[in-house]
Design a protein around this motif. Structure first.
Motif, short mmCIF file in Angstrom:
data_model
loop_
_atom_site.label_atom_id
_atom_site.label_comp_id
_atom_site.label_asym_id
_atom_site.label_seq_id
_atom_site.Cartn_x
_atom_site.Cartn_y
_atom_site.Cartn_z
N PRO A 13 -3.73 -9.33 10.04
CA PRO A 13 -4.42 -8.06 10.30
C PRO A 13 -3.72 -6.85 9.68
CG PRO A 13 -4.38 -9.39 12.27
CD PRO A 13 -3.50 -10.09 11.27
N GLY A 14 -4.51 -6.06 8.95
CA GLY A 14 -4.01 -4.84 8.34
C GLY A 14 -3.26 -5.02 7.04
N LEU A 15 -2.97 -6.27 6.62
CA LEU A 15 -2.18 -6.49 5.41
C LEU A 15 -2.87 -7.36 4.36
CD1 LEU A 15 1.35 -7.15 6.93
CD2 LEU A 15 0.52 -5.06 5.88
N LEU A 16 -3.38 -8.52 4.77
CA LEU A 16 -3.82 -9.52 3.80
C LEU A 16 -4.97 -10.34 4.36
CD1 LEU A 16 -3.12 -11.28 1.19
CD2 LEU A 16 -1.78 -12.66 2.77
N ARG A 17 -5.90 -10.66 3.46
CA ARG A 17 -6.96 -11.61 3.79
C ARG A 17 -7.16 -12.49 2.57
NH1 ARG A 17 -13.04 -11.02 3.62
NH2 ARG A 17 -13.70 -12.92 4.63
N VAL A 18 -7.13 -13.78 2.74
CA VAL A 18 -7.38 -14.76 1.68
C VAL A 18 -8.57 -15.59 2.14
CG1 VAL A 18 -6.46 -16.70 0.37
CG2 VAL A 18 -4.94 -14.84 1.06
N PHE A 19 -9.54 -15.82 1.26
CA PHE A 19 -10.74 -16.53 1.67
C PHE A 19 -11.21 -17.45 0.54
CE2 PHE A 19 -11.54 -12.28 0.18
CZ PHE A 19 -12.48 -12.45 -0.81
N SER A 20 -11.92 -18.50 0.93
CA SER A 20 -12.49 -19.43 -0.04
C SER A 20 -13.72 -20.09 0.57
CB SER A 20 -11.47 -20.49 -0.44
OG SER A 20 -11.12 -21.27 0.69
N GLY A 41 -13.44 -17.78 -4.20
CA GLY A 41 -12.27 -17.42 -3.42
C GLY A 41 -11.75 -16.07 -3.83
N GLY A 42 -10.86 -15.57 -3.04
CA GLY A 42 -10.30 -14.28 -3.37
C GLY A 42 -9.30 -13.81 -2.34
N THR A 43 -8.84 -12.60 -2.57
CA THR A 43 -7.89 -12.00 -1.65
C THR A 43 -8.11 -10.50 -1.59
OG1 THR A 43 -5.55 -11.82 -1.05
CG2 THR A 43 -6.06 -11.69 -3.38
N LYS A 44 -7.82 -9.93 -0.44
CA LYS A 44 -7.81 -8.48 -0.24
C LYS A 44 -6.44 -8.15 0.33
CE LYS A 44 -12.74 -8.09 0.38
NZ LYS A 44 -13.84 -7.52 1.13
N VAL A 45 -5.74 -7.21 -0.32
CA VAL A 45 -4.37 -6.90 0.05
C VAL A 45 -4.23 -5.40 0.31
CG1 VAL A 45 -1.95 -6.98 -0.68
CG2 VAL A 45 -3.52 -8.79 -1.38
N ARG A 46 -3.61 -5.08 1.42
CA ARG A 46 -3.26 -3.68 1.71
C ARG A 46 -1.76 -3.53 1.46
NH1 ARG A 46 -3.77 -0.41 7.41
NH2 ARG A 46 -2.81 1.51 6.63
N VAL A 47 -1.43 -2.90 0.34
CA VAL A 47 -0.03 -2.74 -0.06
C VAL A 47 0.65 -1.67 0.79
CG1 VAL A 47 1.50 -2.16 -1.98
CG2 VAL A 47 -0.56 -3.51 -2.40
N SER A 48 -0.07 -0.57 1.01
CA SER A 48 0.46 0.52 1.82
C SER A 48 -0.73 1.25 2.44
CB SER A 48 1.30 1.48 0.97
OG SER A 48 0.46 2.15 0.05
N LYS A 49 -0.45 2.27 3.21
CA LYS A 49 -1.52 3.04 3.84
C LYS A 49 -2.45 3.65 2.79
CE LYS A 49 -2.26 6.81 7.08
NZ LYS A 49 -1.64 7.84 7.90
N GLY A 50 -1.92 3.98 1.63
CA GLY A 50 -2.71 4.64 0.61
C GLY A 50 -3.12 3.78 -0.56
N PHE A 51 -2.81 2.45 -0.55
CA PHE A 51 -3.17 1.61 -1.69
C PHE A 51 -3.56 0.22 -1.24
CE2 PHE A 51 -1.97 -1.30 -5.22
CZ PHE A 51 -2.92 -0.88 -6.12
N ARG A 52 -4.71 -0.23 -1.72
CA ARG A 52 -5.16 -1.61 -1.46
C ARG A 52 -5.91 -2.12 -2.68
NH1 ARG A 52 -8.74 -0.81 3.68
NH2 ARG A 52 -6.98 0.49 4.14
N PHE A 53 -5.96 -3.42 -2.83
CA PHE A 53 -6.69 -4.01 -3.96
C PHE A 53 -7.32 -5.33 -3.54
CE2 PHE A 53 -2.53 -5.93 -4.37
CZ PHE A 53 -2.81 -7.24 -4.76
#
Length: 186
Positions: A13-20, A41-53
């Motif tokens: 929660p709040g940092l990383l999600r990996v899905f397939s 498949g893919g991933t969603k990453v929250r690197v910091s409060k101001g940056f995610r990809f």
């Protein structure tokens, strides 16, 4: 068209999600039947409060509805959201798709998107959006949107917008929008 499959997701929660996900499919169109599959498949990453990809990809086997032949599709998409301060948000994404029908040449389509939102004050905001689409390396079109928003309270607001672009060869006409609404309370 019928498909069934399995999917899985892992999340911090709040940092990383990996899905397939993956599964078989069956497409029947005008008497033609194609047994295929899909996997993604893919991933969603929250690197910091101001940056995610995010990065996502997929592959599928289905049907080319215009030729009624089996076709393979590969997709790759990525994006990033950056918030360098409380008042500014920047979003960007790239989408690529490769499409190959049996016995035909491969086609590639790409879409590029960028958006900036700037909250100038509590009431005043500015949004800029730029999009471009290309097919097999040739620019098919661009569009740009600018929108200035004034919001006194919900229901009492004003908008001033401009848009322009091209269809790959010719510029499209400049369009403008002006809108004002006022909330009357009885």
């Amino acid at each position: 068209q019928a498909s069934a499959g399995l999917s899985s997701s892992y999340r911090i929660p709040g940092l990383l999600r990996v899905f397939s996900s993956a599964g078989p499919s069956l497409v029947v169109q005008s008497g033609e039947e194609v047994r295929g599959y899909w996997v993604s498949g893919g991933t969603k990453v929250r690197v910091s409060k101001g940056f995610r990809f995010n990065v996502e990809g997929g592959k599928s086997r289905g049907i080319d509805y215009s030729l009624l032949k089996p076709a393979d599709t590969h997709t790759l998409e990525g994006g990033a959201q950056f918030r360098p301060g409380q008042a500014l948000w920047l979003n960007t994404s790239v989408y690529q798709q490769w499409f190959k029908t049996e016995g035909e040449d491969q086609e590639r389509i790409a879409r590029y998107f960028a958006k900036a939102d700037w909250q100038l004050s509590r009431e005043l905001g500015l949004r800029a959006i730029q999009q471009a689409t290309e097919q097999d390396g040739e620019l098919q079109g661009t569009s740009t949107f600018l929108l200035l928003t004034w919001l006194e309270s919900p229901g009492t607001e004003a908008y001033l917008g401009l848009s322009w672009g091209s269809d790959g060869e010719e510029r499209t006409p400049l369009s403008a929008i002006v809108k004002y609404t006022h909330l009357f309370q009885l």
